[in-house]
Design an enzyme around this catalytic site. Structure first.
Site, mmCIF file in Angstrom:
data_model
loop_
_atom_site.group_PDB
_atom_site.id
_atom_site.type_symbol
_atom_site.label_atom_id
_atom_site.label_comp_id
_atom_site.label_asym_id
_atom_site.label_seq_id
_atom_site.Cartn_x
_atom_site.Cartn_y
_atom_site.Cartn_z
ATOM 1 N NE ARG A 147 -3.928 -0.139 2.529
ATOM 2 C CZ ARG A 147 -5.163 -0.558 2.294
ATOM 3 N NH1 ARG A 147 -5.411 -1.830 2.100
ATOM 4 N NH2 ARG A 147 -6.166 0.269 2.260
ATOM 5 C CE1 TYR A 150 -4.449 6.728 -3.279
ATOM 6 C CE2 TYR A 150 -4.729 6.060 -0.994
ATOM 7 C CZ TYR A 150 -5.177 6.767 -2.101
ATOM 8 O OH TYR A 150 -6.336 7.497 -2.041
ATOM 9 C CG ASP A 151 -0.729 3.894 2.651
ATOM 10 O OD1 ASP A 151 -1.588 3.871 1.759
ATOM 11 O OD2 ASP A 151 -0.718 3.105 3.602
ATOM 12 N N GLY A 153 3.159 7.967 -0.998
ATOM 13 C CA GLY A 153 3.033 8.957 -2.077
ATOM 14 C C GLY A 153 2.194 10.143 -1.623
ATOM 15 C CG ASN A 195 -15.275 -5.549 -5.120
ATOM 16 O OD1 ASN A 195 -15.263 -5.054 -6.239
ATOM 17 N ND2 ASN A 195 -14.223 -6.150 -4.592
ATOM 18 C CD GLN A 214 -12.036 -6.223 7.303
ATOM 19 O OE1 GLN A 214 -12.369 -7.056 8.121
ATOM 20 N NE2 GLN A 214 -11.873 -6.528 6.019
ATOM 21 C CB THR A 215 -14.310 -0.465 11.631
ATOM 22 O OG1 THR A 215 -13.145 0.285 12.005
ATOM 23 C CG2 THR A 215 -14.675 -1.461 12.730
ATOM 24 N NE ARG A 216 -10.856 0.495 5.360
ATOM 25 C CZ ARG A 216 -10.141 -0.423 6.000
ATOM 26 N NH1 ARG A 216 -10.388 -0.715 7.265
ATOM 27 N NH2 ARG A 216 -9.157 -1.046 5.382
ATOM 28 C CD GLN A 279 -8.723 0.851 15.594
ATOM 29 O OE1 GLN A 279 -9.736 0.609 16.241
ATOM 30 N NE2 GLN A 279 -7.578 1.204 16.161
HETATM 31 P P1 NAD Z 1 -10.917 7.590 -9.215
HETATM 32 O O1 NAD Z 1 -9.935 6.528 -9.539
HETATM 33 O O2 NAD Z 1 -12.338 7.379 -9.616
HETATM 34 O O3 NAD Z 1 -10.475 8.989 -9.815
HETATM 35 C C1 NAD Z 1 -9.138 9.348 -10.028
HETATM 36 C C2 NAD Z 1 -9.046 10.052 -11.365
HETATM 37 O O4 NAD Z 1 -7.689 10.444 -11.578
HETATM 38 C C3 NAD Z 1 -9.441 9.147 -12.548
HETATM 39 O O5 NAD Z 1 -10.312 9.815 -13.414
HETATM 40 C C4 NAD Z 1 -8.112 8.840 -13.219
HETATM 41 O O6 NAD Z 1 -8.232 8.565 -14.595
HETATM 42 C C5 NAD Z 1 -7.315 10.094 -12.918
HETATM 43 N N1 NAD Z 1 -5.869 9.897 -12.941
HETATM 44 C C6 NAD Z 1 -5.161 8.912 -12.333
HETATM 45 N N2 NAD Z 1 -3.858 9.071 -12.576
HETATM 46 C C7 NAD Z 1 -3.735 10.205 -13.339
HETATM 47 C C8 NAD Z 1 -2.638 10.881 -13.921
HETATM 48 N N3 NAD Z 1 -1.385 10.433 -13.776
HETATM 49 N N4 NAD Z 1 -2.878 12.001 -14.645
HETATM 50 C C9 NAD Z 1 -4.145 12.455 -14.825
HETATM 51 N N5 NAD Z 1 -5.226 11.826 -14.306
HETATM 52 C C10 NAD Z 1 -5.020 10.721 -13.571
HETATM 53 O O7 NAD Z 1 -10.807 7.845 -7.648
HETATM 54 P P2 NAD Z 1 -11.656 8.771 -6.664
HETATM 55 O O8 NAD Z 1 -12.258 7.890 -5.653
HETATM 56 O O9 NAD Z 1 -12.510 9.695 -7.424
HETATM 57 O O10 NAD Z 1 -10.481 9.557 -5.950
HETATM 58 C C11 NAD Z 1 -10.161 10.899 -6.282
HETATM 59 C C12 NAD Z 1 -9.086 11.415 -5.344
HETATM 60 O O11 NAD Z 1 -9.545 11.354 -3.991
HETATM 61 C C13 NAD Z 1 -7.791 10.612 -5.402
HETATM 62 O O12 NAD Z 1 -6.699 11.498 -5.302
HETATM 63 C C14 NAD Z 1 -7.854 9.750 -4.164
HETATM 64 O O13 NAD Z 1 -6.577 9.438 -3.680
HETATM 65 C C15 NAD Z 1 -8.615 10.637 -3.197
HETATM 66 N N6 NAD Z 1 -9.307 9.827 -2.166
HETATM 67 C C16 NAD Z 1 -10.438 9.134 -2.478
HETATM 68 C C17 NAD Z 1 -11.051 8.362 -1.499
HETATM 69 C C18 NAD Z 1 -12.313 7.591 -1.765
HETATM 70 O O14 NAD Z 1 -12.812 6.901 -0.863
HETATM 71 N N7 NAD Z 1 -12.916 7.661 -2.938
HETATM 72 C C19 NAD Z 1 -10.499 8.300 -0.212
HETATM 73 C C20 NAD Z 1 -9.328 9.001 0.044
HETATM 74 C C21 NAD Z 1 -8.750 9.786 -0.946
HETATM 75 N N1 UDP Z 2 -12.910 -5.502 1.356
HETATM 76 C C1 UDP Z 2 -13.696 -6.649 1.433
HETATM 77 N N2 UDP Z 2 -14.172 -7.168 0.269
HETATM 78 C C2 UDP Z 2 -13.956 -6.593 -0.942
HETATM 79 C C3 UDP Z 2 -13.181 -5.426 -1.010
HETATM 80 C C4 UDP Z 2 -12.658 -4.902 0.171
HETATM 81 O O1 UDP Z 2 -13.936 -7.182 2.515
HETATM 82 O O2 UDP Z 2 -14.453 -7.130 -1.940
HETATM 83 C C5 UDP Z 2 -12.410 -4.925 2.626
HETATM 84 C C6 UDP Z 2 -10.950 -4.520 2.604
HETATM 85 O O3 UDP Z 2 -10.131 -5.608 2.988
HETATM 86 C C7 UDP Z 2 -10.932 -3.386 3.631
HETATM 87 C C8 UDP Z 2 -12.312 -2.753 3.493
HETATM 88 O O4 UDP Z 2 -13.123 -3.723 2.841
HETATM 89 O O5 UDP Z 2 -10.794 -3.910 4.931
HETATM 90 C C9 UDP Z 2 -12.302 -1.483 2.668
HETATM 91 O O6 UDP Z 2 -11.612 -1.759 1.466
HETATM 92 P P1 UDP Z 2 -11.540 -0.738 0.250
HETATM 93 O O7 UDP Z 2 -10.698 -1.369 -0.802
HETATM 94 O O8 UDP Z 2 -12.900 -0.294 -0.114
HETATM 95 O O9 UDP Z 2 -10.824 0.559 0.833
HETATM 96 P P2 UDP Z 2 -9.603 0.806 1.831
HETATM 97 O O10 UDP Z 2 -10.218 1.522 2.957
HETATM 98 O O11 UDP Z 2 -9.007 -0.475 2.270
HETATM 99 O O12 UDP Z 2 -8.673 1.613 1.019
#
Ligand code: NAD
Ligand code: UDP
Length: 319
Positions: A147, A150-151, A153, A195, A214-216, A279
């Site tokens: 992870r 992403y984390d 980054g 999913n 696990q919680t979210r 969690q």
């Molecule tokens: P998403 O994957 O639907 O959207 C991301 C968008 O970025 C996509 O349209 C993708 O094509 C574009 N993209 C990816 N790499 C790119 C690049 N190199 N150049 C240009 N475009 C690029 O995801 P999302 O859920 O809409 O997430 C949007 C933002 O919010 C992300 O930065 C993500 O890290 C952050 N975020 C989302 C969540 C969540 O639960 N959805 C949680 C925490 C943070």
């Molecule tokens: N998870 C699950 N089944 C799935 C996909 C995810 O049980 O089909 C679990 C995953 O292991 C995590 C939680 O659901 O504990 C949230 O996962 P998600 O990928 O949505 O986001 P995360 O918070 O982990 O980035």
């Protein structure tokens, strides 16, 4: 309110598409920049044509890893794959997107004297030892795990934001986003909400990873976008947590989806992925007190709306 030119990177993605619509409807000129890795301009749906014809909306297909010059007042920087399946698909590209992409957008903001918003994440807290997570918690992140692209980054991206703020006096806004869901999530997204709902609608067993304890805490997308706009237009730099603080286990999520589809669902257990946080719940005190933020859409309502969306999305993908 004065009309601004606003760049939304990742604007064709799940959250970005809702943000583009919100900003457009507020009367701004919106530039949506995306490389369409996980997003699609189809997410703007029927509104796309009208928006382009208005002359206040433009789509730019571009990768944030490559520099670009555009004159803008505000940048909402969302470009980055967000689902573990997608960000682990090409981890080196994920780091480049987070680090070089954010650096490029900061350069753009600095040159244009603009204000830059970074979509950071609850993942900066890793597998948290403090619960719920306040913004002053520094986190528990594995720097070399699957992870980490992403984390870590996103953590470097936050560092860059604050260094530009201190060194160049750039106006910055950092939001730490907790799990968000709603219409425009991709069918193949791989996150738990999409999913489970797609599996339920297809009559397949729900894949619970680990024992499901696990919680979210899940936030409906319109609430999150409201938090974005509040933060961007406030005087706070952040970081500020944004999300919904109703916490539930993945087994409780199964129950909530059963209620939404009106029947009992089969479950199959799969191994818990490496470093999966046990969690997660936002401490929203700062968002509430500094921004007047309050998530309004209940889990039940949000899931119902998301089920309706996926019914249509699955019908389209099957035809
Ligand atoms: P998403 O994957 O639907 O959207 C991301 C968008 O970025 C996509 O349209 C993708 O094509 C574009 N993209 C990816 N790499 C790119 C690049 N190199 N150049 C240009 N475009 C690029 O995801 P999302 O859920 O809409 O997430 C949007 C933002 O919010 C992300 O930065 C993500 O890290 C952050 N975020 C989302 C969540 C969540 O639960 N959805 C949680 C925490 C943070
Ligand atoms: N998870 C699950 N089944 C799935 C996909 C995810 O049980 O089909 C679990 C995953 O292991 C995590 C939680 O659901 O504990 C949230 O996962 P998600 O990928 O949505 O986001 P995360 O918070 O982990 O980035």
């Amino acid at each position: 309110m004065s009309r601004k030119t606003i760049l939304v990177t990742g604007g064709a993605g799940f959250i970005g598409s809702h943000l583009c619509l919100r900003l457009f409807d507020e009367g701004h000129r919106v530039i949506c920049l995306d490389n369409c890795f996980t997003g699609s301009i189809d997410n703007l749906g029927e509104r796309y044509r009208e928006m382009v014809l208005s002359g206040r909306f433009e789509f730019v297909r571009h990768d944030v890893v490559d520099p670009i010059k555009i004159e803008v007042d505000q940048i909402y920087h969302l470009a980055c794959p967000a689902s573990p399946v997608h960000y682990q698909h090409n981890p080196v590209k994920t780091i480049k997107t987070n680090v070089i992409g954010t650096y490029n957008m900061l350069g753009l903001a600095k040159r244009a004297f603009g204000r830059m918003f970074q979509a950071s994440t609850s993942e900066v807290y890793g597998d948290p030892a403090v619960h719920p997570q306040p913004e002053d918690y520094w986190g528990n992140v594995n720097p070399i795990g699957i992870r980490s692209c992403y984390d870590e980054g996103k953590r470097v991206a936050e560092t860059l934001m604050f260094d530009y703020h201190r060194q160049h006096k750039l106006e910055i806004r950092v939001a730490r986003i907790f799990n968000t869901y709603g219409p425009n999530m991709a069918v193949n997204d791989g996150r738990v909400m999409s999913n489970f709902i797609c599996q339920a609608l297809r009559g397949e067993p729900l894949t619970v990873y680990g024992d499901g304890s696990q919680t979210r805490s899940f936030c409906y997308v319109s609430d999150l976008v409201d938090g974005f706009v509040r933060l961007m237009n406030s005087n706070e730099t952040g970081p500020i947590n944004l999300g919904n603080d109703r916490e539930l286990t993945m087994l409780e999520l199964v129950n909530a989806i059963e209620k939404a589809v009106g029947r009992k669902l089969a479950v199959t257990n799969k191994p818990l992925p490496q470093d999966d946080p046990k969690q997660r719940q936002p401490d929203l005190t700062k968002a509430r007190t500094l921004l007047g933020y309050e998530p309004r859409v209940s889990l039940e309502d949000g899931i119902r709306r998301t089920v309706d969306y996926f019914k249509k999305a699955l019908a389209v993908s099957a035809s």
